[in-house]
Design a protein around this motif. Structure first.
Motif, PDB file in Angstrom:
ATOM      1  N   PHE A 107       0.834  -1.202   0.000  1.00 52.45           N
ATOM      2  CA  PHE A 107       0.000   0.000   0.000  1.00 52.45           C
ATOM      3  C   PHE A 107       0.867   1.251   0.000  1.00 52.45           C
ATOM      4  N   ARG A 108       1.858   1.301   0.877  1.00 61.46           N
ATOM      5  CA  ARG A 108       2.711   2.487   0.969  1.00 61.46           C
ATOM      6  C   ARG A 108       3.516   2.701  -0.310  1.00 61.46           C
ATOM      7  N   ARG A 109       4.005   1.630  -0.887  1.00 65.39           N
ATOM      8  CA  ARG A 109       4.779   1.765  -2.116  1.00 65.39           C
ATOM      9  C   ARG A 109       3.919   2.349  -3.232  1.00 65.39           C
ATOM     10  N   ALA A 110       2.712   1.842  -3.366  1.00 63.43           N
ATOM     11  CA  ALA A 110       1.827   2.342  -4.422  1.00 63.43           C
ATOM     12  C   ALA A 110       1.417   3.788  -4.154  1.00 63.43           C
ATOM     13  N   ALA A 111       1.085   4.099  -2.911  1.00 64.93           N
ATOM     14  CA  ALA A 111       0.611   5.444  -2.571  1.00 64.93           C
ATOM     15  C   ALA A 111       1.694   6.495  -2.748  1.00 64.93           C
ATOM     16  N   ALA A 112       2.941   6.134  -2.444  1.00 64.43           N
ATOM     17  CA  ALA A 112       4.034   7.103  -2.492  1.00 64.43           C
ATOM     18  C   ALA A 112       4.817   7.065  -3.801  1.00 64.43           C
ATOM     19  N   GLY A 113       4.487   6.137  -4.690  1.00 67.95           N
ATOM     20  CA  GLY A 113       5.248   6.013  -5.923  1.00 67.95           C
ATOM     21  C   GLY A 113       6.699   5.654  -5.665  1.00 67.95           C
ATOM     22  N   ALA A 114       6.925   4.672  -4.816  1.00 73.18           N
ATOM     23  CA  ALA A 114       8.273   4.281  -4.418  1.00 73.18           C
ATOM     24  C   ALA A 114       9.041   3.708  -5.604  1.00 73.18           C
ATOM     25  N   PRO A 115      10.375   3.792  -5.561  1.00 68.06           N
ATOM     26  CA  PRO A 115      11.172   3.254  -6.674  1.00 68.06           C
ATOM     27  C   PRO A 115      11.063   1.737  -6.767  1.00 68.06           C
ATOM     28  N   ALA A 116      11.295   1.242  -7.956  1.00 68.76           N
ATOM     29  CA  ALA A 116      11.242  -0.204  -8.174  1.00 68.76           C
ATOM     30  C   ALA A 116      12.335  -0.896  -7.373  1.00 68.76           C
ATOM     31  N   GLY A 117      12.009  -2.068  -6.865  1.00 74.21           N
ATOM     32  CA  GLY A 117      13.014  -2.849  -6.168  1.00 74.21           C
ATOM     33  C   GLY A 117      14.032  -3.416  -7.142  1.00 74.21           C
ATOM     34  N   ALA A 118      15.256  -3.566  -6.640  1.00 73.76           N
ATOM     35  CA  ALA A 118      16.332  -4.105  -7.472  1.00 73.76           C
ATOM     36  C   ALA A 118      16.803  -5.445  -6.933  1.00 73.76           C
ATOM     37  N   GLY A 119      15.894  -6.158  -6.276  1.00 69.68           N
ATOM     38  CA  GLY A 119      16.249  -7.454  -5.724  1.00 69.68           C
ATOM     39  C   GLY A 119      16.803  -7.399  -4.314  1.00 69.68           C
ATOM     40  N   GLU A 120      16.616  -6.264  -3.616  1.00 72.41           N
ATOM     41  CA  GLU A 120      17.101  -6.141  -2.242  1.00 72.41           C
ATOM     42  C   GLU A 120      16.454  -7.210  -1.370  1.00 72.41           C
ATOM     43  N   ARG A 121      17.274  -7.888  -0.564  1.00 74.74           N
ATOM     44  CA  ARG A 121      16.782  -8.998   0.257  1.00 74.74           C
ATOM     45  C   ARG A 121      17.023  -8.694   1.739  1.00 74.74           C
ATOM     46  N   GLN A 123      24.267  -0.798   5.663  1.00 71.68           N
ATOM     47  CA  GLN A 123      23.868   0.412   4.937  1.00 71.68           C
ATOM     48  C   GLN A 123      22.565   0.210   4.173  1.00 71.68           C
ATOM     49  N   LEU A 124      22.193  -1.052   3.962  1.00 71.49           N
ATOM     50  CA  LEU A 124      20.963  -1.324   3.214  1.00 71.49           C
ATOM     51  C   LEU A 124      19.712  -1.162   4.082  1.00 71.49           C
ATOM     52  N   LEU A 125      19.894  -1.216   5.406  1.00 65.63           N
ATOM     53  CA  LEU A 125      18.718  -1.165   6.273  1.00 65.63           C
ATOM     54  C   LEU A 125      17.970   0.171   6.170  1.00 65.63           C
ATOM     55  N   PRO A 126      18.646   1.330   6.210  1.00 66.13           N
ATOM     56  CA  PRO A 126      17.893   2.585   6.037  1.00 66.13           C
ATOM     57  C   PRO A 126      17.184   2.673   4.688  1.00 66.13           C
ATOM     58  N   HIS A 127      17.722   1.974   3.684  1.00 67.76           N
ATOM     59  CA  HIS A 127      17.120   1.990   2.345  1.00 67.76           C
ATOM     60  C   HIS A 127      15.727   1.358   2.349  1.00 67.76           C
ATOM     61  N   TYR A 128      15.440   0.545   3.372  1.00 63.08           N
ATOM     62  CA  TYR A 128      14.110  -0.062   3.464  1.00 63.08           C
ATOM     63  C   TYR A 128      13.029   1.015   3.410  1.00 63.08           C
ATOM     64  N   PHE A 129      13.288   2.156   4.050  1.00 64.65           N
ATOM     65  CA  PHE A 129      12.268   3.192   4.126  1.00 64.65           C
ATOM     66  C   PHE A 129      12.211   4.065   2.866  1.00 64.65           C
ATOM     67  N   THR A 130      13.151   3.865   1.947  1.00 65.54           N
ATOM     68  CA  THR A 130      12.999   4.404   0.606  1.00 65.54           C
ATOM     69  C   THR A 130      12.079   3.507  -0.204  1.00 65.54           C
ATOM     70  N   LEU A 131      12.260   2.208  -0.009  1.00 65.75           N
ATOM     71  CA  LEU A 131      11.405   1.241  -0.706  1.00 65.75           C
ATOM     72  C   LEU A 131       9.998   1.203  -0.123  1.00 65.75           C
ATOM     73  N   VAL A 132       9.875   1.462   1.187  1.00 73.01           N
ATOM     74  CA  VAL A 132       8.564   1.477   1.863  1.00 73.01           C
ATOM     75  C   VAL A 132       8.442   2.820   2.588  1.00 73.01           C
ATOM     76  N   PRO A 133       8.121   3.880   1.857  1.00 72.42           N
ATOM     77  CA  PRO A 133       8.096   5.204   2.478  1.00 72.42           C
ATOM     78  C   PRO A 133       6.841   5.404   3.315  1.00 72.42           C
ATOM     79  N   PRO A 134       6.905   6.323   4.288  1.00 75.08           N
ATOM     80  CA  PRO A 134       5.693   6.662   5.046  1.00 75.08           C
ATOM     81  C   PRO A 134       4.715   7.392   4.141  1.00 75.08           C
ATOM     82  N   VAL A 135       3.441   7.294   4.457  1.00 78.57           N
ATOM     83  CA  VAL A 135       2.414   8.004   3.678  1.00 78.57           C
ATOM     84  C   VAL A 135       1.536   8.812   4.634  1.00 78.57           C
TER      85      VAL A 135
END
Length: 277
Positions: free
Chosen positions: A189-203, A265-277
């Protein structure tokens, strides 16, 4: 978690929230009502108004078995008391926290709405079809709203307690329910609402340390892929109690509250992929 257990948690978190609000009001005395450190720009009064409004919005959906979202600009949904002090205290002024005295009528309005919503949840059970914001057709039920509102109450109870001291952890059962819900429901939901960037396979792997629970989350294009259990190797693992994992995902505690291994360093990136709305 079954419906009756979740309903009991909803009731307990309602009581704990009310107690935290009373403590904050009493501590303020004649001083401005405390700010909420975990909700920048909000005061305790704003928390009360927000939750009271959300509860009445959901109650309208349930009471009328709505298949579409009600008009949130319709003031009758929120059933605000006629007391001018309440109308002056809430809604919050745009861009600034409401720090004036919290009218008793506002806290009573919250309590009444929470108990009416609890009664509706008890009356309907978990399977009545209603509108929800979830993209999953299986989530368009009264049970979705009880799960969501129990989680929201727990988060805002933590917020209210943080305004006057050290907040108590979220109940482990609620938190362990909230963590997968954040991946399976909130993240898309958050990704769609905020227009988050496409994932690049981050695990990512989120691992619970105070009980069973491990979740592997992969971002692939627009998809959020969730695997329960140890799963394949992850780029980064964050381990902690169910409460700390939940509070991190809701941006209430920092990554330092967790034990992080792998590419930190990838952990903060989670909130780029799943931004607050």
């Amino acid at each position: 978690m079954d419906h009756s257990t979740r309903l009991s948690h909803f009731r307990n978190e309602t009581s704990a929230f009310e107690e935290a609000v009373r403590r904050a009001i009493d501590a303020a005395g004649t001083a401005p009502v405390p700010l909420v450190p975990s909700c920048p720009g909000w005061s305790v009064a704003d928390l009360v108004g927000h939750l009271g409004a959300v509860h009445r919005f959901v109650a309208r959906i349930l009471r009328e078995r709505l298949a579409q979202a009600p008009d949130h600009t319709d003031p009758t949904i929120f059933e605000l008391p006629r007391d001018p002090a309440v109308r002056a205290a809430w809604p919050k002024p745009e861009g600034e926290p409401n720090r004036g005295p919290v009218p008793r009528a506002l806290t009573e309005w919250f309590a009444q709405g929470a108990r009416q919503l609890e009664a509706l949840f008890g009356e309907l059970g978990p399977d009545v079809p209603v509108w929800t914001w979830s993209a999953d057709p299986g989530d368009r039920t009264s049970g979705f709203w009880l799960r969501m509102q129990t989680i929201e109450l727990a988060v805002h109870r933590w917020d209210a307690q943080s305004a006057t001291g050290a907040p108590e952890p979220v109940d482990a059962a609620i938190a362990a329910d909230a963590v997968p819900q954040s991946f399976e429901t909130m993240a898309p939901f958050r990704r769609a609402a905020a227009g988050a960037p496409a994932g690049a396979g981050e695990r990512y792997r989120f691992r619970r340390t105070d009980g069973p629970g491990s979740w592997n989350v992969t971002f692939s294009g627009d998809l959020v892929l969730v695997e329960h259990g140890p799963g394949a190797a992850a780029d980064v693992e964050a381990a902690g109690t169910a409460s700390d994992l939940m509070l991190f995902l809701w941006r209430r505690v920092p990554a330092s509250a967790l034990r992080v291994t792998g590419d930190a360093q990838l952990l903060p990136h989670y909130f780029t992929l799943v931004p607050p709305v």
